[in-house]
Structures are given as C-alpha cells and as structure tokens.
Write a protein that holds these residues in place. Structure first.
Motif, mmCIF file in Angstrom:
data_model
loop_
_atom_site.group_PDB
_atom_site.id
_atom_site.type_symbol
_atom_site.label_atom_id
_atom_site.label_comp_id
_atom_site.label_asym_id
_atom_site.label_seq_id
_atom_site.Cartn_x
_atom_site.Cartn_y
_atom_site.Cartn_z
ATOM 1 N N PRO A 57 0.862 -1.232 0.180
ATOM 2 C CA PRO A 57 -0.037 0.050 -0.134
ATOM 3 C C PRO A 57 0.828 1.192 -0.112
ATOM 4 O O PRO A 57 2.006 1.136 0.892
ATOM 5 C CB PRO A 57 -0.596 -0.139 1.463
ATOM 6 C CG PRO A 57 -0.893 -1.632 1.683
ATOM 7 C CD PRO A 57 0.549 -2.034 1.141
ATOM 8 N N VAL A 58 0.409 2.461 -0.579
ATOM 9 C CA VAL A 58 1.082 3.487 -0.812
ATOM 10 C C VAL A 58 1.539 4.301 0.668
ATOM 11 O O VAL A 58 2.641 4.725 0.788
ATOM 12 C CB VAL A 58 0.679 4.570 -1.932
ATOM 13 C CG1 VAL A 58 0.965 5.890 -1.817
ATOM 14 C CG2 VAL A 58 0.206 4.144 -3.356
ATOM 15 N N VAL A 61 4.468 2.386 2.001
ATOM 16 C CA VAL A 61 5.830 2.657 1.348
ATOM 17 C C VAL A 61 6.174 4.172 1.773
ATOM 18 O O VAL A 61 7.364 4.171 2.040
ATOM 19 C CB VAL A 61 5.516 2.661 -0.038
ATOM 20 C CG1 VAL A 61 6.587 3.149 -1.128
ATOM 21 C CG2 VAL A 61 5.129 1.237 -0.712
ATOM 22 N N LEU A 62 5.358 5.080 1.879
ATOM 23 C CA LEU A 62 5.806 6.327 2.211
ATOM 24 C C LEU A 62 5.749 6.530 3.796
ATOM 25 O O LEU A 62 6.481 7.532 4.034
ATOM 26 C CB LEU A 62 4.784 7.302 1.655
ATOM 27 C CG LEU A 62 4.401 7.275 -0.003
ATOM 28 C CD1 LEU A 62 3.391 8.471 -0.114
ATOM 29 C CD2 LEU A 62 5.869 7.902 -0.783
ATOM 30 N N ALA A 63 5.478 5.396 4.433
ATOM 31 C CA ALA A 63 5.460 5.832 5.869
ATOM 32 C C ALA A 63 7.303 6.187 6.541
ATOM 33 O O ALA A 63 7.389 6.988 7.247
ATOM 34 C CB ALA A 63 5.236 4.652 6.821
ATOM 35 N N GLY A 64 7.978 5.642 5.750
ATOM 36 C CA GLY A 64 9.778 5.835 6.192
ATOM 37 C C GLY A 64 10.003 7.084 5.540
ATOM 38 O O GLY A 64 11.287 7.340 5.671
ATOM 39 N N ALA A 65 9.467 7.806 4.484
ATOM 40 C CA ALA A 65 9.961 8.753 3.634
ATOM 41 C C ALA A 65 10.169 9.963 4.329
ATOM 42 O O ALA A 65 9.240 10.387 5.181
ATOM 43 C CB ALA A 65 9.183 9.050 2.483
ATOM 44 N N PRO A 66 11.315 10.986 4.050
ATOM 45 C CA PRO A 66 11.390 11.919 4.960
ATOM 46 C C PRO A 66 10.370 13.052 4.494
ATOM 47 O O PRO A 66 9.862 13.600 5.496
ATOM 48 C CB PRO A 66 12.634 12.641 4.468
ATOM 49 C CG PRO A 66 13.522 11.470 3.722
ATOM 50 C CD PRO A 66 12.340 10.410 3.408
ATOM 51 N N GLU A 67 9.826 12.930 3.257
ATOM 52 C CA GLU A 67 8.779 13.737 2.895
ATOM 53 C C GLU A 67 7.849 13.038 1.649
ATOM 54 O O GLU A 67 8.560 12.341 1.008
ATOM 55 C CB GLU A 67 9.387 14.841 1.939
ATOM 56 C CG GLU A 67 10.151 16.192 2.932
ATOM 57 C CD GLU A 67 10.375 17.362 2.385
ATOM 58 O OE1 GLU A 67 9.479 17.949 1.712
ATOM 59 O OE2 GLU A 67 11.696 17.607 2.212
ATOM 60 N N ALA A 68 6.705 13.289 1.854
ATOM 61 C CA ALA A 68 5.706 12.893 0.444
ATOM 62 C C ALA A 68 4.754 13.942 0.217
ATOM 63 O O ALA A 68 4.567 14.636 1.038
ATOM 64 C CB ALA A 68 5.213 11.577 1.341
ATOM 65 N N GLU A 69 4.456 13.871 -0.936
ATOM 66 C CA GLU A 69 3.385 14.762 -1.444
ATOM 67 C C GLU A 69 2.435 14.064 -2.598
ATOM 68 O O GLU A 69 2.996 13.619 -3.426
ATOM 69 C CB GLU A 69 4.144 15.890 -1.972
ATOM 70 C CG GLU A 69 3.007 17.036 -2.279
ATOM 71 C CD GLU A 69 3.896 18.412 -2.956
ATOM 72 O OE1 GLU A 69 3.596 18.882 -3.862
ATOM 73 O OE2 GLU A 69 4.898 18.719 -2.245
ATOM 74 N N ASP A 70 1.274 14.152 -2.336
ATOM 75 C CA ASP A 70 0.460 13.725 -3.206
ATOM 76 C C ASP A 70 0.539 12.115 -3.434
ATOM 77 O O ASP A 70 0.318 11.745 -4.682
ATOM 78 C CB ASP A 70 0.346 14.297 -4.610
ATOM 79 C CG ASP A 70 -0.218 15.676 -4.391
ATOM 80 O OD1 ASP A 70 -1.089 16.015 -3.531
ATOM 81 O OD2 ASP A 70 0.378 16.701 -5.021
#
Length: 82
Positions: A57-58, A61-70
């Motif tokens: 699930p997106v 995946v983005l849970a550990g990213a320093p920044e996420a957008e859209d």
C-alpha cells in the motif's frame, strides 16, 4: 587481416604460443570419461522463484520517507523544474 605493427606482432606471437600450449594440455586430459564443466564446483540457484505479488500500500511505502506529497516521494527541486 588485422593490421599490426611489428612490435605488436612480436608480443602477440609469444602470447599465441602460450595459448596454443594451454589448449594442447586441456586436450590431453579432456577425454570422454571427464565430464565437461563450466565451473569446478557444483552450483545451484539460491534465489527464490520470481513470482509476481501484490504491491505494498502507498501509505506503507511512504511511511519511512522524509517527505511525501500527493502519494509520491518528495524531494528538492532540480534545475528549476516544477
């Protein structure tokens, strides 16, 4: 058919002798009783089968990213692109 300078011919002639001698040695021991091998030790594939699986699930995946957008990774702008 390859154009070589005389000094290149002299050097390669010596190397060719070594190659021919090596092939002759291998030919002496390569008998029908000796199986052909590409590697001296038995090998087997240790990788798992390549089987398609559902994507993560997106949000996971983005849970550990320093920044996420859209729903995508975010990072600094490069070369003035938007």
């Amino acid at each position: 058919r390859i154009e070589l300078r005389p000094d290149e011919l002299d050097r390669l002639a010596g190397e060719l002798d070594v190659i021919v001698e090596s092939i002759a040695k291998v030919s002496q021991v390569a008998t029908p009783e000796v199986p052909a091998t590409s590697h001296p030790l038995p090998m087997s594939n240790v990788c798992r089968p390549d089987v398609p699986e559902p994507a993560l699930p997106v949000d996971d995946v983005l849970a550990g990213a320093p920044e996420a957008e859209d729903g995508r990774f975010a990072g600094p702008q490069i070369r003035g692109e938007e």
